[in-house]
Design a protein around this motif. Structure first.
Motif, PDB file in Angstrom:
ATOM      1  N   ARG A   1       0.689  -1.161  -0.040  1.00 59.31           N
ATOM      2  CA  ARG A   1       0.163   0.189   0.035  1.00 59.31           C
ATOM      3  C   ARG A   1       1.043   1.349  -0.010  1.00 59.31           C
ATOM      4  O   ARG A   1       0.282   2.313  -0.578  1.00 59.31           O
ATOM      5  CB  ARG A   1      -0.932   0.136   1.095  1.00 59.31           C
ATOM      6  N   PHE A   2       1.910   1.204   0.695  1.00 56.05           N
ATOM      7  CA  PHE A   2       2.822   2.502   0.863  1.00 56.05           C
ATOM      8  C   PHE A   2       4.167   2.568   0.228  1.00 56.05           C
ATOM      9  O   PHE A   2       4.759   3.712   0.091  1.00 56.05           O
ATOM     10  CB  PHE A   2       2.861   2.849   2.268  1.00 56.05           C
ATOM     11  N   ALA A   3       4.880   1.325   0.057  1.00 54.39           N
ATOM     12  CA  ALA A   3       6.022   1.451  -0.330  1.00 54.39           C
ATOM     13  C   ALA A   3       6.446   1.889  -1.801  1.00 54.39           C
ATOM     14  O   ALA A   3       5.800   2.056  -2.567  1.00 54.39           O
ATOM     15  CB  ALA A   3       6.748  -0.143  -0.394  1.00 54.39           C
ATOM     16  N   ARG A   4       7.509   2.820  -1.459  1.00 58.37           N
ATOM     17  CA  ARG A   4       8.151   3.596  -2.908  1.00 58.37           C
ATOM     18  C   ARG A   4       9.280   3.132  -3.396  1.00 58.37           C
ATOM     19  O   ARG A   4      10.328   3.589  -3.859  1.00 58.37           O
ATOM     20  CB  ARG A   4       8.216   5.129  -2.439  1.00 58.37           C
ATOM     21  N   HIS A   5       9.624   1.535  -3.135  1.00 57.15           N
ATOM     22  CA  HIS A   5      10.633   0.892  -3.468  1.00 57.15           C
ATOM     23  C   HIS A   5      10.282  -0.475  -3.832  1.00 57.15           C
ATOM     24  O   HIS A   5       9.121  -0.909  -3.331  1.00 57.15           O
ATOM     25  CB  HIS A   5      11.834   0.896  -2.570  1.00 57.15           C
ATOM     26  N   PRO A   6      11.228  -1.257  -4.541  1.00 55.98           N
ATOM     27  CA  PRO A   6      10.779  -2.703  -4.679  1.00 55.98           C
ATOM     28  C   PRO A   6      10.580  -3.521  -3.415  1.00 55.98           C
ATOM     29  O   PRO A   6      11.425  -3.251  -2.506  1.00 55.98           O
ATOM     30  CB  PRO A   6      11.908  -3.154  -5.640  1.00 55.98           C
ATOM     31  N   TYR A   7       9.962  -4.445  -3.490  1.00 60.14           N
ATOM     32  CA  TYR A   7       9.734  -5.287  -2.316  1.00 60.14           C
ATOM     33  C   TYR A   7       9.534  -6.769  -2.477  1.00 60.14           C
ATOM     34  O   TYR A   7       8.983  -6.992  -3.963  1.00 60.14           O
ATOM     35  CB  TYR A   7       8.804  -4.709  -1.189  1.00 60.14           C
ATOM     36  N   TYR A   8       9.722  -7.656  -1.860  1.00 58.36           N
ATOM     37  CA  TYR A   8       9.514  -9.138  -2.184  1.00 58.36           C
ATOM     38  C   TYR A   8       8.258  -9.521  -2.205  1.00 58.36           C
ATOM     39  O   TYR A   8       7.377  -9.286  -1.167  1.00 58.36           O
ATOM     40  CB  TYR A   8      10.417  -9.795  -1.043  1.00 58.36           C
TER      41      TYR A   8
ATOM     42  N   LEU B   1      25.466  -3.056  -0.963  1.00 53.01           N
ATOM     43  CA  LEU B   1      24.804  -2.261   0.268  1.00 53.01           C
ATOM     44  C   LEU B   1      24.669  -1.062   0.189  1.00 53.01           C
ATOM     45  O   LEU B   1      23.713  -0.169   0.125  1.00 53.01           O
ATOM     46  CB  LEU B   1      25.136  -2.926   1.463  1.00 53.01           C
ATOM     47  N   MET B   2      25.918  -0.410   0.134  1.00 55.73           N
ATOM     48  CA  MET B   2      26.000   1.049   0.077  1.00 55.73           C
ATOM     49  C   MET B   2      25.392   1.776  -1.143  1.00 55.73           C
ATOM     50  O   MET B   2      24.469   2.698  -1.036  1.00 55.73           O
ATOM     51  CB  MET B   2      27.369   1.708   0.008  1.00 55.73           C
ATOM     52  N   PRO B   3      25.601   1.138  -2.350  1.00 54.36           N
ATOM     53  CA  PRO B   3      24.768   1.593  -3.581  1.00 54.36           C
ATOM     54  C   PRO B   3      23.367   1.744  -3.543  1.00 54.36           C
ATOM     55  O   PRO B   3      22.762   2.664  -3.944  1.00 54.36           O
ATOM     56  CB  PRO B   3      25.381   0.740  -4.583  1.00 54.36           C
ATOM     57  N   LEU B   4      22.773   0.502  -3.070  1.00 50.53           N
ATOM     58  CA  LEU B   4      21.192   0.549  -2.689  1.00 50.53           C
ATOM     59  C   LEU B   4      20.914   1.589  -1.800  1.00 50.53           C
ATOM     60  O   LEU B   4      19.907   2.438  -1.852  1.00 50.53           O
ATOM     61  CB  LEU B   4      20.991  -0.949  -2.222  1.00 50.53           C
ATOM     62  N   LEU B   5      21.473   1.687  -0.571  1.00 51.51           N
ATOM     63  CA  LEU B   5      21.398   2.671   0.128  1.00 51.51           C
ATOM     64  C   LEU B   5      21.317   4.035  -0.305  1.00 51.51           C
ATOM     65  O   LEU B   5      20.373   5.062  -0.044  1.00 51.51           O
ATOM     66  CB  LEU B   5      22.292   2.705   1.497  1.00 51.51           C
ATOM     67  N   GLN B   6      22.394   4.554  -1.005  1.00 50.00           N
ATOM     68  CA  GLN B   6      22.413   5.801  -1.798  1.00 50.00           C
ATOM     69  C   GLN B   6      21.216   5.880  -2.750  1.00 50.00           C
ATOM     70  O   GLN B   6      20.936   7.071  -2.866  1.00 50.00           O
ATOM     71  CB  GLN B   6      23.794   5.874  -2.532  1.00 50.00           C
ATOM     72  N   LYS B   7      20.891   4.841  -3.473  1.00 55.91           N
ATOM     73  CA  LYS B   7      19.969   5.142  -4.388  1.00 55.91           C
ATOM     74  C   LYS B   7      18.399   5.322  -3.826  1.00 55.91           C
ATOM     75  O   LYS B   7      17.479   6.176  -4.267  1.00 55.91           O
ATOM     76  CB  LYS B   7      19.794   4.049  -5.408  1.00 55.91           C
ATOM     77  N   TYR B   8      18.181   4.676  -2.589  1.00 60.14           N
ATOM     78  CA  TYR B   8      16.862   4.340  -2.008  1.00 60.14           C
ATOM     79  C   TYR B   8      16.834   5.184  -0.778  1.00 60.14           C
ATOM     80  O   TYR B   8      15.575   5.202  -0.158  1.00 60.14           O
ATOM     81  CB  TYR B   8      16.318   3.113  -1.853  1.00 60.14           C
ATOM     82  N   LYS B   9      17.655   5.744  -0.226  1.00 58.20           N
ATOM     83  CA  LYS B   9      17.677   6.401   1.216  1.00 58.20           C
ATOM     84  C   LYS B   9      16.410   7.427   1.250  1.00 58.20           C
ATOM     85  O   LYS B   9      16.247   7.626   2.637  1.00 58.20           O
ATOM     86  CB  LYS B   9      18.899   6.909   1.666  1.00 58.20           C
ATOM     87  N   LEU B  10      16.250   8.018   0.542  1.00 50.95           N
ATOM     88  CA  LEU B  10      14.950   8.919   0.339  1.00 50.95           C
ATOM     89  C   LEU B  10      13.841   8.308   0.324  1.00 50.95           C
ATOM     90  O   LEU B  10      12.713   8.896   0.592  1.00 50.95           O
ATOM     91  CB  LEU B  10      15.057   9.889  -0.595  1.00 50.95           C
ATOM     92  N   ASN B  11      13.858   6.927   0.081  1.00 52.23           N
ATOM     93  CA  ASN B  11      12.300   6.277  -0.299  1.00 52.23           C
ATOM     94  C   ASN B  11      12.093   5.070   0.901  1.00 52.23           C
ATOM     95  O   ASN B  11      10.995   4.386   0.582  1.00 52.23           O
ATOM     96  CB  ASN B  11      12.265   5.713  -1.589  1.00 52.23           C
ATOM     97  N   ILE B  12      13.170   5.064   1.721  1.00 48.99           N
ATOM     98  CA  ILE B  12      12.968   3.831   2.449  1.00 48.99           C
ATOM     99  C   ILE B  12      12.543   4.242   3.832  1.00 48.99           C
ATOM    100  O   ILE B  12      12.868   5.486   4.293  1.00 48.99           O
ATOM    101  CB  ILE B  12      14.387   2.840   2.660  1.00 48.99           C
TER     102      ILE B  12
END
Length: 492
Positions: free
Chosen positions: A300-307, A344-355
């Protein structure tokens, strides 16, 4: 004149060592391609640590028992020094391991036991006011487990003495059932503060359990010019600075990570046995975040891919660490698959405003792109207030009972879900060695009767169903020991 000679000699030594350093780097770059090819040829794709007759050992435990040629033993035979630097070692050997187990420094406990390891390995991360909650989690694990345990406690340094004092004060008969190791909180030094504050304090430490973290280590090779020896503490020094990679939990092949607000209502070995259900591609196991999509958060709310359909919850995470370290993960950062520590760090940099949920969101992103790598266990292994606060929506718990209780939302310490708090306080207050039925089950059932005004209180029969079986099993074991006429202890 002698001082000039000393200075000249040190310059010659420094020049010679620098030349050797350059030559070793050139040689290592030429051998790199050959070493990588050799390592790939040695690896067996999709290895399972539970397949009979396989190269990996038959059960989860020490990595040193994985292969016919023990990597720790091979590592010990290597001498790490300026002349044989760690970057010249085989590509599948972490430099610090060889450094600390070579002639430069031996670990006193480096010997690996020949017998098979029957322990269940549990990791937990504790920061802030989580000491008592973590101890209660560990107590629940020890109370109902029939096999020995090993706890890996990652905690802020100011909590270490509290853990040691509390665990050492437990009865000796209880202490024979477990071992524990304390670690400081460790993040990659370049982004340590960002990782530490990602969600709850230190929660993202769990992401780094399987990987190498770069640290700085200074080993001083001291050279002093004397007629009779070349080693002393004196004004003429030559310092050799080495950096290394620290492999956390390097000897652990499989690991169960749990949050501090977990309570085991079943023996830990029941969860550990789920490792045998992994197929050849699965390397981790978690439960869904929700069973009912209408109340799901991710869908309902996620702004990123999820399983999957409703995401996964990382409060209970079972891992095959060997596979996780070797896996190349597909991702949405590059077309090239990356190792765990690279992603890990590249994912954090890409999605840190959306997680929103920190490291759990990163795990959802990773396994969204690698669904074949995840084994899903049912909600009874990670039962949270979400499964009952809007009405019961965990069918497996209704049928078989709750195996692991997860008191997120702080429900062990407030009045929002008194049924969860009742279970926590019953285990916390239970005195070791006393009758479980009289001093754990009966007080708990009485407290749960006062919680029937809540949805979770009405579903509290699922809390005690599995717990009663665990208590009965423990009581029967105690009775059998007494009837045998002697006390049998479970040794780690």
């Amino acid at each position: 004149m002698r001082c000039y000679f000393h200075a000249f000699f040190l310059c010659v030594v420094f020049t010679f060592c620098s030349l050797l350093y350059v030559l070793s780097k050139v040689a290592s770059s030429l051998e790199e391609g050959e070493e990588e090819s050799s390592v790939r040829n040695r690896r067996v794709p999709h290895r399972s640590s539970h397949d009979a007759g396989h190269l990996l050992r038959k059960g989860p435990g020490l990595l040193g028992l994985r292969q016919p040629e023990n990597e720790l033993d091979r590592c010990k035979s290597l001498s790490v020094s300026y002349w044989n630097p760690y970057w010249r070692l085989p590509a599948d050997v972490c430099g610090v391991n060889c450094l600390l187990e070579s002639t430069l420094g031996e670990r006193p406990d480096s010997a690996v036991k020949a017998h098979s390891d029957e322990r269940s390995h549990l990791a937990v991360v504790a920061c802030g006011p989580r000491l008592e909650e973590t101890l209660t989690m560990m107590k629940s694990a020890v109370l109902f487990s029939q096999k020995p345990l090993h706890f890996y406690i990652f905690a802020e340094d100011n909590l270490h003495e509290g853990f040691r004092h509390s665990l050492d004060s437990w009865p000796s008969t209880v202490q024979t059932k477990f071992k524990f190791t304390l670690y400081s909180i460790t993040f990659p030094k370049e982004n340590a503060n960002e990782w530490k504050k990602l969600f709850k304090p230190c929660a993202s430490q769990r992401l780094f359990l399987p990987v190498c973290l770069e640290s700085s280590f200074i080993y001083m090779t001291i050279i002093h010019i004397r007629d009779d020896y070349i080693f002393a503490t004196c004004p003429h020094y030559f310092f050799l600075l080495l950096s290394f990679f620290q492999l956390i939990l390097k000897e652990v092949d499989s690991l169960l990570y749990v949050d501090t607000d977990i309570l085991f209502l079943n023996p830990v070995e029941d969860m550990w046995a789920l490792l045998s259900q992994f197929n050849s591609s699965q390397l981790a196991a978690m439960a869904p975040e929700h069973e009912e999509p209408r109340i799901g958060w991710y869908n309902r709310f996620a702004r990123h891919p999820y399983y999957g359909k409703t995401g996964i919850n990382s409060g209970v995470m079972l891992m095959n660490m060997t596979r996780l370290r070797e896996k190349l993960f597909k991702n949405d950062l590059t077309t090239v698959a990356l190792h765990w520590e690279q992603i890990l760090m590249p994912l954090l940099q890409k999605y840190k405003l959306n997680i929103t949920w920190g490291d759990q969101d990163l795990l959802n992103i990773i396994f969204h792109h690698n669904p074949e790598s995840l084994y899903m266990f049912p909600c009874q292994w990670n039962y949270r207030p979400d499964h009952c606060m809007y009405g019961s929506n965990c069918q497996q718990a209704e049928q078989e009972g709750v195996f692991i209780l997860h008191g997120n939302r702080g429900v062990y310490h407030n009045d929002k879900q008194p049924a969860f708090r009742a279970v926590y306080e019953a285990i916390q207050k239970y005195p070791f060695g006393e009758n479980m039925e009289a001093l754990l089950l009966e007080p708990l059932e009485e407290s749960l009767q006062a919680a029937t005004h809540t949805y979770c209180g009405r579903a509290s029969h699922t809390f005690t169903r599995s717990l009663k079986q665990s208590v009965t099993s423990v009581q029967q074991d105690v009775t059998q020991r007494r009837q045998s006429g002697h006390h049998i202890e479970i040794t780690p």
